[in-house]
Write a protein that holds these residues in place. Sequence first.
Motif, PDB file in Angstrom:
ATOM      1  N   LEU A  45       0.792  -1.231   0.000  1.00 27.29           N
ATOM      2  CA  LEU A  45       0.000   0.000   0.000  1.00 27.29           C
ATOM      3  C   LEU A  45       0.828   1.286   0.000  1.00 27.29           C
ATOM      4  O   LEU A  45       0.498   2.221  -0.739  1.00 27.29           O
ATOM      5  N   PRO A  46       1.921   1.398   0.776  1.00 33.93           N
ATOM      6  CA  PRO A  46       2.714   2.635   0.670  1.00 33.93           C
ATOM      7  C   PRO A  46       3.246   2.883  -0.739  1.00 33.93           C
ATOM      8  O   PRO A  46       3.339   4.033  -1.181  1.00 33.93           O
ATOM      9  N   GLY A  47       3.585   1.819  -1.468  1.00 34.13           N
ATOM     10  CA  GLY A  47       4.011   1.982  -2.851  1.00 34.13           C
ATOM     11  C   GLY A  47       2.883   2.469  -3.736  1.00 34.13           C
ATOM     12  O   GLY A  47       3.073   3.357  -4.589  1.00 34.13           O
ATOM     13  N   TRP A  48       1.700   1.915  -3.537  1.00 31.62           N
ATOM     14  CA  TRP A  48       0.533   2.380  -4.304  1.00 31.62           C
ATOM     15  C   TRP A  48       0.192   3.827  -3.969  1.00 31.62           C
ATOM     16  O   TRP A  48      -0.158   4.606  -4.857  1.00 31.62           O
ATOM     17  N   TRP A  49       0.282   4.187  -2.690  1.00 33.35           N
ATOM     18  CA  TRP A  49       0.037   5.586  -2.318  1.00 33.35           C
ATOM     19  C   TRP A  49       0.960   6.512  -3.101  1.00 33.35           C
ATOM     20  O   TRP A  49       0.535   7.546  -3.624  1.00 33.35           O
ATOM     21  N   SER A  50       2.237   6.135  -3.163  1.00 29.81           N
ATOM     22  CA  SER A  50       3.221   6.999  -3.794  1.00 29.81           C
ATOM     23  C   SER A  50       3.035   7.076  -5.303  1.00 29.81           C
ATOM     24  O   SER A  50       3.233   8.128  -5.913  1.00 29.81           O
ATOM     25  N   ILE A  51       2.654   5.956  -5.915  1.00 33.33           N
ATOM     26  CA  ILE A  51       2.341   5.973  -7.349  1.00 33.33           C
ATOM     27  C   ILE A  51       1.183   6.926  -7.611  1.00 33.33           C
ATOM     28  O   ILE A  51       1.209   7.727  -8.553  1.00 33.33           O
ATOM     29  N   ALA A  52       0.151   6.851  -6.762  1.00 28.41           N
ATOM     30  CA  ALA A  52      -0.996   7.751  -6.907  1.00 28.41           C
ATOM     31  C   ALA A  52      -0.576   9.196  -6.676  1.00 28.41           C
ATOM     32  O   ALA A  52      -1.047  10.114  -7.376  1.00 28.41           O
ATOM     33  N   LEU A  53       0.297   9.412  -5.719  1.00 27.78           N
ATOM     34  CA  LEU A  53       0.764  10.761  -5.408  1.00 27.78           C
ATOM     35  C   LEU A  53       1.558  11.358  -6.570  1.00 27.78           C
ATOM     36  O   LEU A  53       1.476  12.557  -6.841  1.00 27.78           O
ATOM     37  N   GLY A  54       2.318  10.522  -7.274  1.00 27.35           N
ATOM     38  CA  GLY A  54       3.140  11.012  -8.373  1.00 27.35           C
ATOM     39  C   GLY A  54       2.430  11.072  -9.708  1.00 27.35           C
ATOM     40  O   GLY A  54       3.006  11.550 -10.692  1.00 27.35           O
ATOM     41  N   ALA A  55       1.182  10.591  -9.763  1.00 24.45           N
ATOM     42  CA  ALA A  55       0.442  10.589 -11.032  1.00 24.45           C
ATOM     43  C   ALA A  55      -0.121  11.970 -11.338  1.00 24.45           C
ATOM     44  O   ALA A  55      -0.325  12.790 -10.442  1.00 24.45           O
ATOM     45  N   ASP A  56      -0.390  12.215 -12.618  1.00 22.08           N
ATOM     46  CA  ASP A  56      -1.035  13.471 -13.013  1.00 22.08           C
ATOM     47  C   ASP A  56      -2.495  13.471 -12.581  1.00 22.08           C
ATOM     48  O   ASP A  56      -2.998  14.471 -12.071  1.00 22.08           O
ATOM     49  N   THR A  57      -3.174  12.369 -12.798  1.00 25.08           N
ATOM     50  CA  THR A  57      -4.557  12.203 -12.331  1.00 25.08           C
ATOM     51  C   THR A  57      -4.701  10.790 -11.749  1.00 25.08           C
ATOM     52  O   THR A  57      -4.390  10.575 -10.593  1.00 25.08           O
ATOM     53  N   TRP A  58      -5.161   9.855 -12.587  1.00 24.31           N
ATOM     54  CA  TRP A  58      -5.297   8.475 -12.120  1.00 24.31           C
ATOM     55  C   TRP A  58      -3.931   7.794 -12.077  1.00 24.31           C
ATOM     56  O   TRP A  58      -3.088   8.040 -12.932  1.00 24.31           O
ATOM     57  N   PRO A  59      -3.697   6.927 -11.097  1.00 24.23           N
ATOM     58  CA  PRO A  59      -2.412   6.214 -11.043  1.00 24.23           C
ATOM     59  C   PRO A  59      -2.253   5.261 -12.223  1.00 24.23           C
ATOM     60  O   PRO A  59      -3.233   4.754 -12.773  1.00 24.23           O
ATOM     61  N   ASP A  60      -1.010   5.035 -12.607  1.00 22.51           N
ATOM     62  CA  ASP A  60      -0.669   4.185 -13.740  1.00 22.51           C
ATOM     63  C   ASP A  60      -0.976   2.727 -13.406  1.00 22.51           C
ATOM     64  O   ASP A  60      -0.381   2.144 -12.493  1.00 22.51           O
ATOM     65  N   LEU A  61      -1.896   2.107 -14.172  1.00 25.30           N
ATOM     66  CA  LEU A  61      -2.320   0.732 -13.894  1.00 25.30           C
ATOM     67  C   LEU A  61      -1.153  -0.249 -14.028  1.00 25.30           C
ATOM     68  O   LEU A  61      -1.035  -1.189 -13.228  1.00 25.30           O
ATOM     69  N   ARG A  62      -0.293  -0.039 -15.014  1.00 26.55           N
ATOM     70  CA  ARG A  62       0.850  -0.934 -15.200  1.00 26.55           C
ATOM     71  C   ARG A  62       1.736  -0.930 -13.958  1.00 26.55           C
ATOM     72  O   ARG A  62       2.178  -1.990 -13.491  1.00 26.55           O
ATOM     73  N   LEU A  63       2.010   0.241 -13.412  1.00 29.91           N
ATOM     74  CA  LEU A  63       2.835   0.330 -12.207  1.00 29.91           C
ATOM     75  C   LEU A  63       2.150  -0.342 -11.023  1.00 29.91           C
ATOM     76  O   LEU A  63       2.802  -1.023 -10.226  1.00 29.91           O
ATOM     77  N   LEU A  64       0.847  -0.155 -10.894  1.00 32.22           N
ATOM     78  CA  LEU A  64       0.124  -0.773  -9.788  1.00 32.22           C
ATOM     79  C   LEU A  64       0.232  -2.298  -9.846  1.00 32.22           C
ATOM     80  O   LEU A  64       0.439  -2.961  -8.819  1.00 32.22           O
ATOM     81  N   VAL A  65       0.090  -2.849 -11.056  1.00 37.76           N
ATOM     82  CA  VAL A  65       0.164  -4.310 -11.221  1.00 37.76           C
ATOM     83  C   VAL A  65       1.568  -4.815 -10.921  1.00 37.76           C
ATOM     84  O   VAL A  65       1.751  -5.807 -10.196  1.00 37.76           O
ATOM     85  N   LEU A  66       2.595  -4.138 -11.476  1.00 34.00           N
ATOM     86  CA  LEU A  66       3.973  -4.564 -11.239  1.00 34.00           C
ATOM     87  C   LEU A  66       4.327  -4.481  -9.753  1.00 34.00           C
ATOM     88  O   LEU A  66       4.995  -5.374  -9.212  1.00 34.00           O
ATOM     89  N   PHE A  67       3.888  -3.411  -9.089  1.00 38.39           N
ATOM     90  CA  PHE A  67       4.150  -3.295  -7.653  1.00 38.39           C
ATOM     91  C   PHE A  67       3.411  -4.390  -6.890  1.00 38.39           C
ATOM     92  O   PHE A  67       3.917  -4.892  -5.880  1.00 38.39           O
ATOM     93  N   GLY A  68       2.214  -4.754  -7.343  1.00 35.50           N
ATOM     94  CA  GLY A  68       1.476  -5.827  -6.690  1.00 35.50           C
ATOM     95  C   GLY A  68       2.209  -7.151  -6.764  1.00 35.50           C
ATOM     96  O   GLY A  68       2.359  -7.860  -5.755  1.00 35.50           O
ATOM     97  N   ILE A  69       2.689  -7.496  -7.954  1.00 32.83           N
ATOM     98  CA  ILE A  69       3.448  -8.740  -8.109  1.00 32.83           C
ATOM     99  C   ILE A  69       4.735  -8.674  -7.303  1.00 32.83           C
ATOM    100  O   ILE A  69       5.115  -9.630  -6.611  1.00 32.83           O
TER     101      ILE A  69
END
Length: 304
Positions: A45-69
């Motif tokens: 979750l902290p990684g997902w928070w940061s991806i969302a924080l660094g996004a222009d609007t919606w977080p990058d789905l590819r990054l979310l999936v890679l971080f999940g794996i």
Amino acid sequence: MKTSSTVLGDIPVGDWIDRLSPLTLRPYLRLMRLDRPIGTWLLLLPGWWSIALGADTWPDLRLLVLFGIGAVVMRGAGCTFNDIVDRDFDGRVARTAARPIPSGAVNPLQASAFLALQLAVGLIILLQFNRTSVILGAASLALVFTYPFMKRITYWPQAWLGLTFNWGALLGWAAAGGGEHWSPVLLYAGGIFWTLGYDTIYAHQDKQDDALIGIRSTALRLGAATPAWLVGFYSLALALFAATGWAAGLSWPFYPLLAVAGGQLFWQIRALDIDNTQDCLDKFKSNRVFGWLMMLAIVTGKIM
């Protein structure tokens, strides 16, 4: 015939691993704690928070999936290494005696080979990111491989876990292409205090066994004063998360949603029974709810 679901120490009997996986794979899946996903969520979750924080609007789905794996694999690697190092201690604690290594289902050499395989998969995932992310990801191994030894030398191993489990707050920002900025640092610092809180709750499960065998923890250090300390830990976490939103320029909906998430943390403290093992586990697991509320707050603050 339906298999009953009971718990033997730290090992649920009759769970999905027993029902769905081949017999030879079961101890390795348990080494990864795939039957106990809360740790993966708390790492992810902290990684997902940061991806969302660094996004222009919606977080990058590819990054979310890679971080999940990556979270599944690296949490598994961390647990495997922890079990190799702690195999003698685990055999003397009721909750962990049935884990694969102390129970004899896997020997240390087999566990080490499995650890190498997980690290190789983690490296493949890490190489999908930019150079800064690769450097940060490699640096995190220093924290991962020293954490199991902290409980031998300090009553504050939970602080080291905070440094380790929230590294994704820095890594996610880098992977999302964020430049130099205070917001991921503030997010990382807030996550450390969040982890200090929830892992202190978790440590109260083993405080009697830990005291007997010489393992140290914040649960033993803080004792009956734990709830007051939790107020401090969680208050600092929320203050730093609020500062994160301000530094990142998140819009106003972030703050009321953060307040709702904060309510979940203070519910934990108010309802906690530090002498009830099951209650400590339940409160610890409830931090996934906080994590999702925090994610909602950041995404909403971004898109609005």
